[in-house]
Design an enzyme around this catalytic site. Sequence first.
Site, short mmCIF file in Angstrom:
data_model
loop_
_atom_site.label_atom_id
_atom_site.label_comp_id
_atom_site.label_asym_id
_atom_site.label_seq_id
_atom_site.Cartn_x
_atom_site.Cartn_y
_atom_site.Cartn_z
N ASP A 19 47.13 40.33 46.53
CA ASP A 19 45.60 40.99 46.81
C ASP A 19 45.97 41.70 45.48
O ASP A 19 46.86 41.81 44.80
CB ASP A 19 46.01 41.86 48.05
CG ASP A 19 45.25 42.61 48.27
OD1 ASP A 19 43.66 42.35 48.00
OD2 ASP A 19 45.04 44.30 48.50
N ASP A 52 44.11 45.27 44.86
CA ASP A 52 43.66 46.49 45.04
C ASP A 52 45.03 46.71 45.39
O ASP A 52 45.31 46.96 47.09
CB ASP A 52 42.19 47.16 45.56
CG ASP A 52 40.86 47.27 44.47
OD1 ASP A 52 40.82 47.71 43.14
OD2 ASP A 52 40.11 45.96 44.82
#
Length: 342
Positions: free
Chosen positions: A26, A28
Amino acid sequence: MSGTSRTRPSGSSTALSEAYDTALLDLDGVVYAGGQAIDHAVEALGTARDGGMHLAYVTNNALRTPAAVAAHLTELGVPAEATDVITSAQAVARLMADQLPAGARVLVIGGEGLRVALRERGLEPVESADDDPVAVVQGYGGPDLAWGRFAEASYAINRGLPWYASNTDLTIPGARGIAPGNGAAVEVVRIATGAEPQVAGKPLPPMHRETVLRTGAERPLVVGDRLDTDIEGAFNGGVDSLLVLTGVTDAAQLVTAVPEHRPTYIDADLRGLLTGQPEVTEDGGGFRCGGWTASAEGVALVLEGDGDGLDGLRALCAAAWSHAGDGACDLDADKAVARLGL
């Protein structure tokens, strides 16, 4: 294939970057926040890559194109190509292309990443409900997305058009803190229409399908900061996961996680890719990791010992998850979690 109910974090005698061929990362809250690299991320990813691990970046943020994301990563010191980036915009575009006629006009509520993904699948983005769209798609459009865009979506959906959403993350981490994400915007349109969108992003199967198709990973490790997207997505895909504590999830949320939100491994940040993971063992009526022992006593979780707070968290998770079984732990964990100093 979905995962099984986990009662404790797993250990690993070798570095995770050696045990798995591909990290599905991922962005963010894991690699960067508010556009700036998170501490230790650049160095850890460089070392993992140099050791032979394939790095793929899997994000629910549909705002930017893969090329823009790759350019940003490269600027931060994490060399990446557009083909290394998989977005929820790509996942929802594939989902729509499977259901709509070739060349169909689609009302877009979101950013350039969504428009580019639709064009790649042979769909035509339009801007108004009066442009004869046959469907509506909604993705994160950034903090400056005009309120009128939600009205435009509502006009079209209330006419009976099918509605798609790239993802439903309620929040997104930034340099100044936690801000509303695409899920919050989806809620606005849901309230105005009473409709339900088809969703493609993590933790749902379309995103896992898109990731597998684009990376070809054989032994993937999902790396994320969110229980309800990254970790649940790994659970739904039947693959292992590493939760890092650099984003939205804190220790208390992890201890009380339901089965589909329980990661395989836990670490402070991306340096966890470069190390083995300590084993959590049963110790009488409790669970031991490092210098800590955790147990369920009466209505509370009890933590004894000292040492690395992460080891204490692993032990606490084992005690809580074992006690809760297939549900969420209902024991008081506040005092035990406070001892960790995380």
